[in-house]
Design a protein around this motif. Structure first.
Motif, PDB file in Angstrom:
ATOM      1  N   LEU A  30      51.154  31.482  47.554  1.00 21.47           N
ATOM      2  CA  LEU A  30      49.840  31.527  48.186  1.00 21.47           C
ATOM      3  C   LEU A  30      48.735  31.145  47.199  1.00 21.47           C
ATOM      4  O   LEU A  30      47.786  30.438  47.555  1.00 21.47           O
ATOM      5  CB  LEU A  30      49.586  32.925  48.757  1.00 21.47           C
ATOM      6  N   LEU A  31      48.862  31.580  45.946  1.00 22.62           N
ATOM      7  CA  LEU A  31      47.883  31.200  44.929  1.00 22.62           C
ATOM      8  C   LEU A  31      47.834  29.683  44.758  1.00 22.62           C
ATOM      9  O   LEU A  31      46.758  29.099  44.617  1.00 22.62           O
ATOM     10  CB  LEU A  31      48.213  31.872  43.589  1.00 22.62           C
ATOM     11  N   ILE A  32      48.987  29.038  44.812  1.00 21.56           N
ATOM     12  CA  ILE A  32      49.051  27.574  44.723  1.00 21.56           C
ATOM     13  C   ILE A  32      48.398  26.953  45.950  1.00 21.56           C
ATOM     14  O   ILE A  32      47.586  26.032  45.833  1.00 21.56           O
ATOM     15  CB  ILE A  32      50.508  27.095  44.564  1.00 21.56           C
ATOM     16  N   GLU A  33      48.737  27.451  47.136  1.00 20.40           N
ATOM     17  CA  GLU A  33      48.151  26.921  48.371  1.00 20.40           C
ATOM     18  C   GLU A  33      46.632  27.061  48.379  1.00 20.40           C
ATOM     19  O   GLU A  33      45.926  26.192  48.887  1.00 20.40           O
ATOM     20  CB  GLU A  33      48.740  27.635  49.588  1.00 20.40           C
ATOM     21  N   PHE A  34      46.130  28.155  47.818  1.00 17.52           N
ATOM     22  CA  PHE A  34      44.687  28.385  47.763  1.00 17.52           C
ATOM     23  C   PHE A  34      44.002  27.556  46.678  1.00 17.52           C
ATOM     24  O   PHE A  34      42.787  27.526  46.599  1.00 17.52           O
ATOM     25  CB  PHE A  34      44.386  29.868  47.517  1.00 17.52           C
ATOM     26  N   GLY A  56      43.084  36.479  49.574  1.00 18.40           N
ATOM     27  CA  GLY A  56      42.366  35.424  50.281  1.00 18.40           C
ATOM     28  C   GLY A  56      42.045  34.286  49.329  1.00 18.40           C
ATOM     29  O   GLY A  56      42.368  34.355  48.142  1.00 18.40           O
ATOM     30  N   HIS A  57      41.393  33.249  49.840  1.00 21.63           N
ATOM     31  CA  HIS A  57      41.046  32.089  49.006  1.00 21.63           C
ATOM     32  C   HIS A  57      40.214  32.479  47.789  1.00 21.63           C
ATOM     33  O   HIS A  57      40.376  31.911  46.716  1.00 21.63           O
ATOM     34  CB  HIS A  57      40.271  31.054  49.822  1.00 21.63           C
ATOM     35  N   ASP A  58      39.324  33.435  47.964  1.00 23.82           N
ATOM     36  CA  ASP A  58      38.414  33.788  46.874  1.00 23.82           C
ATOM     37  C   ASP A  58      38.339  35.285  46.619  1.00 23.82           C
ATOM     38  O   ASP A  58      37.398  35.777  46.016  1.00 23.82           O
ATOM     39  CB  ASP A  58      37.016  33.240  47.147  1.00 23.82           C
ATOM     40  N   CYS A  59      39.357  36.022  47.073  1.00 22.22           N
ATOM     41  CA  CYS A  59      39.331  37.476  46.906  1.00 22.22           C
ATOM     42  C   CYS A  59      40.741  38.051  46.881  1.00 22.22           C
ATOM     43  O   CYS A  59      41.692  37.412  47.301  1.00 22.22           O
ATOM     44  CB  CYS A  59      38.530  38.129  48.019  1.00 22.22           C
ATOM     45  N   ALA A  60      40.825  39.256  46.357  1.00 18.58           N
ATOM     46  CA  ALA A  60      42.076  40.021  46.379  1.00 18.58           C
ATOM     47  C   ALA A  60      41.714  41.475  46.640  1.00 18.58           C
ATOM     48  O   ALA A  60      40.666  41.956  46.193  1.00 18.58           O
ATOM     49  CB  ALA A  60      42.812  39.895  45.051  1.00 18.58           C
ATOM     50  N   PHE A  61      42.564  42.159  47.375  1.00 12.45           N
ATOM     51  CA  PHE A  61      42.363  43.564  47.679  1.00 12.45           C
ATOM     52  C   PHE A  61      43.559  44.342  47.152  1.00 12.45           C
ATOM     53  O   PHE A  61      44.700  43.967  47.382  1.00 12.45           O
ATOM     54  CB  PHE A  61      42.189  43.765  49.181  1.00 12.45           C
ATOM     55  N   ALA A  62      43.274  45.406  46.419  1.00 12.17           N
ATOM     56  CA  ALA A  62      44.324  46.197  45.783  1.00 12.17           C
ATOM     57  C   ALA A  62      44.669  47.413  46.628  1.00 12.17           C
ATOM     58  O   ALA A  62      43.868  47.866  47.459  1.00 12.17           O
ATOM     59  CB  ALA A  62      43.875  46.633  44.393  1.00 12.17           C
TER      60      ALA A  62
END
Length: 80
Positions: A28-32, A63-69
């Motif tokens: 997903l990091l690559i796709e984003f 997400g494209h510009d965020c992460a939730f822990a």
């Protein structure tokens, strides 16, 4: 081996967090289109790379510009 200038254990924790992040979310990091600065950038203008922000946290969603822990905290690519 520690990164020069980092506190004992900080580098090792970041390496572990990076391995877990890339193992769980790498595709997903690559796709984003995440960049090296997005992921491992050192603190600048109030923003820090995702790996350095983790500090043992587990990413719950991404997400494209965020992460939730899982602890309820969040990271934004351009925090400030």
């Amino acid at each position: 081996m520690a990164r020069p200038g980092s506190a004992p254990g900080t580098w090792e924790k970041a390496v572990f967090d990076a391995c877990r992040l890339f193992g769980n979310w790498g595709r997903l990091l690559i796709e984003f289109g995440s960049t090296a600065i997005d992921l491992v950038g050192t603190p600048r203008n109030g923003a820090v790379g995702l790996v350095w922000w983790l500090k043992g946290r587990h990413v719950r969603s991404l997400g494209h510009d965020c992460a939730f822990a899982s602890d309820g905290s969040d990271w934004w690519k351009d925090a400030q």
